[in-house]
Design a protein around this motif. Structure first.
Motif, PDB file in Angstrom:
ATOM      1  N   PHE A 168       0.834  -1.203   0.000  1.00 58.85           N
ATOM      2  CA  PHE A 168       0.000   0.000   0.000  1.00 58.85           C
ATOM      3  C   PHE A 168       0.872   1.257   0.000  1.00 58.85           C
ATOM      4  O   PHE A 168       0.540   2.264  -0.630  1.00 58.85           O
ATOM      5  N   PHE A 169       2.013   1.172   0.698  1.00 62.80           N
ATOM      6  CA  PHE A 169       2.947   2.298   0.741  1.00 62.80           C
ATOM      7  C   PHE A 169       3.516   2.577  -0.655  1.00 62.80           C
ATOM      8  O   PHE A 169       3.619   3.738  -1.079  1.00 62.80           O
ATOM      9  N   ILE A 170       3.875   1.522  -1.380  1.00 65.29           N
ATOM     10  CA  ILE A 170       4.412   1.684  -2.737  1.00 65.29           C
ATOM     11  C   ILE A 170       3.351   2.288  -3.650  1.00 65.29           C
ATOM     12  O   ILE A 170       3.645   3.169  -4.474  1.00 65.29           O
ATOM     13  N   VAL A 171       2.102   1.828  -3.511  1.00 68.35           N
ATOM     14  CA  VAL A 171       1.002   2.402  -4.296  1.00 68.35           C
ATOM     15  C   VAL A 171       0.846   3.889  -3.981  1.00 68.35           C
ATOM     16  O   VAL A 171       0.639   4.715  -4.891  1.00 68.35           O
ATOM     17  N   SER A 172       0.959   4.256  -2.716  1.00 63.17           N
ATOM     18  CA  SER A 172       0.842   5.669  -2.315  1.00 63.17           C
ATOM     19  C   SER A 172       1.955   6.511  -2.943  1.00 63.17           C
ATOM     20  O   SER A 172       1.700   7.646  -3.379  1.00 63.17           O
ATOM     21  N   LYS A 196      13.223  13.953  -6.063  1.00 59.97           N
ATOM     22  CA  LYS A 196      13.127  12.782  -6.934  1.00 59.97           C
ATOM     23  C   LYS A 196      14.172  11.729  -6.561  1.00 59.97           C
ATOM     24  O   LYS A 196      13.901  10.530  -6.614  1.00 59.97           O
ATOM     25  N   TRP A 197      15.371  12.180  -6.211  1.00 56.99           N
ATOM     26  CA  TRP A 197      16.431  11.251  -5.818  1.00 56.99           C
ATOM     27  C   TRP A 197      16.026  10.501  -4.553  1.00 56.99           C
ATOM     28  O   TRP A 197      16.202   9.274  -4.460  1.00 56.99           O
ATOM     29  N   HIS A 198      15.459  11.231  -3.596  1.00 58.37           N
ATOM     30  CA  HIS A 198      15.020  10.599  -2.358  1.00 58.37           C
ATOM     31  C   HIS A 198      13.853   9.637  -2.602  1.00 58.37           C
ATOM     32  O   HIS A 198      13.788   8.555  -2.004  1.00 58.37           O
ATOM     33  N   TYR A 203      11.833   3.901  -3.447  1.00 54.58           N
ATOM     34  CA  TYR A 203      11.394   2.818  -4.332  1.00 54.58           C
ATOM     35  C   TYR A 203      12.347   1.624  -4.231  1.00 54.58           C
ATOM     36  O   TYR A 203      11.917   0.472  -4.116  1.00 54.58           O
ATOM     37  N   LEU A 204      13.640   1.902  -4.282  1.00 54.81           N
ATOM     38  CA  LEU A 204      14.643   0.834  -4.259  1.00 54.81           C
ATOM     39  C   LEU A 204      14.602   0.062  -2.941  1.00 54.81           C
ATOM     40  O   LEU A 204      14.552  -1.181  -2.935  1.00 54.81           O
ATOM     41  N   VAL A 205      14.603   0.789  -1.833  1.00 56.82           N
ATOM     42  CA  VAL A 205      14.591   0.133  -0.521  1.00 56.82           C
ATOM     43  C   VAL A 205      13.296  -0.638  -0.321  1.00 56.82           C
ATOM     44  O   VAL A 205      13.305  -1.773   0.187  1.00 56.82           O
ATOM     45  N   LEU A 208      13.436  -3.910  -2.272  1.00 56.19           N
ATOM     46  CA  LEU A 208      14.301  -4.906  -1.628  1.00 56.19           C
ATOM     47  C   LEU A 208      13.610  -5.545  -0.423  1.00 56.19           C
ATOM     48  O   LEU A 208      13.669  -6.767  -0.240  1.00 56.19           O
ATOM     49  N   ILE A 209      12.948  -4.723   0.389  1.00 59.31           N
ATOM     50  CA  ILE A 209      12.241  -5.259   1.562  1.00 59.31           C
ATOM     51  C   ILE A 209      11.071  -6.139   1.116  1.00 59.31           C
ATOM     52  O   ILE A 209      10.805  -7.194   1.706  1.00 59.31           O
ATOM     53  N   MET A 210      10.380  -5.741   0.052  1.00 60.58           N
ATOM     54  CA  MET A 210       9.250  -6.514  -0.451  1.00 60.58           C
ATOM     55  C   MET A 210       9.690  -7.888  -0.949  1.00 60.58           C
ATOM     56  O   MET A 210       9.070  -8.912  -0.611  1.00 60.58           O
TER      57      MET A 210
END
Length: 296
Positions: A168-172, A196-198, A203-205, A208-210
């Motif tokens: 849900f966080f990624i969707v947000s 954008k860099w942050h 997205y990357l972190v 990886l956790i997902m």
């Protein structure tokens, strides 16, 4: 290489953990944690302290895993590595949940957020704390043989909670980026913010956790005799190890064995080759010769 040892007749490990891999990971987590701790102190970004604690958890876990290389029959190293390596990513997730709200506020994009910013961090951190508590309590239950089955199910529940909130966080994040791209604010064009860099780092972190969480869900659902834990190449993805296969297992009824010793005579032998192509499984994961022996 050390032999696989038992704890009270039970195998805690299904392979001898790789000491080299564990040392590499503990050094990487030690260096990364030390660097992040210094940056947190220098920039006074104390909301990221959970990230540093998560790195310290992973460091402790891999220290215990290194110790377990020649102590696979001891409970303490197994429990420490199991608990701390399992819980570390939940603390990583807590930190990234706190970052998104700050990015949205910095670019004045509150109206583009899928969830009101005042509730954004609270919602996801609450879900993460819930996941952390479930997994932490379940990991403690798995130490007891009587509660291991319940503990395993609770770990799966905790990981599913983590995957759900993280998804849900990624969707947000995606919805926020799409909306602010269509209707940008003046702050979006500021070169000093580097928002954008942050966001790309989040997205990357998150990815990886997902991936790690989905792998662990599958791992716990399939159980100790499952393909993921029985195959060293896949087990190494989450922790790293070396497989110590069982080549031969001789089963003899006690009564027949005792009579054989007294009479000194040979007995018929039943050869049982379990499935798995000598690359996966255990002597009981594809059936057992016990039924044939009982009928003999």
């Amino acid at each position: 290489m050390p032999e696989l040892q038992t704890y009270k007749g039970y195998y805690l490990w299904h392979y001898v953990p790789s000491r080299a891999a564990a040392v590499i990971f503990l050094l990487l987590f030690l260096a990364a944690t030390a660097y992040h701790t210094w940056k947190i102190w220098k920039l006074k970004t104390y909301f990221c302290i959970c990230f540093a604690i998560g790195g310290f958890f992973e460091f402790i876990g891999y220290c215990a895993r290194t110790s377990a290389y020649d102590k696979t029959g001891r409970m303490m190293p197994f429990c420490i590595q199991n608990v701390f390596i399992l819980l570390g990513p939940a603390l990583f997730a807590a930190s990234i949940y706190m970052v998104l709200g700050r990015i949205i506020t910095a670019v004045k994009g509150e109206r583009h957020s899928l969830i009101p910013v005042r509730w954004l961090t609270k919602l996801f951190v609450t879900g993460d704390v819930l996941s952390f508590l479930i997994q932490g309590g379940a990991a403690g239950m798995m130490i007891s043989s009587d509660l291991a089955s319940i503990g395993n199910k609770l770990v799966i529940l905790g990981l599913i909670v983590q995957v759900a909130f993280l998804g849900f966080f990624i969707v947000s994040m995606v919805m926020f980026q799409v909306r602010i791209h269509r209707h940008p604010t003046h702050e979006v064009f500021s070169e000093d913010l580097r928002w954008k860099w942050h966001l790309n780092t989040l997205y990357l972190v998150s990815l990886l956790i997902m991936v790690r969480s989905i792998f662990r869900v599958a791992e716990y659902i399939m159980g100790n005799d499952g393909y993921l834990l029985q195959n060293d190449d896949l087990s190494a993805i989450s922790a790293g190890g070396e497989e110590d296969c069982l080549f031969s297992d001789v089963q003899v009824p006690r009564k027949i064995f005792n009579n054989c010793q007294k009479n000194r005579r040979l007995l018929p032998v039943l050869v049982w080759i379990h499935g798995g192509g000598f690359t996966a499984g255990s002597m009981t994961s594809f059936g057992s010769p016990k039924g044939l022996i009982d009928r003999s």
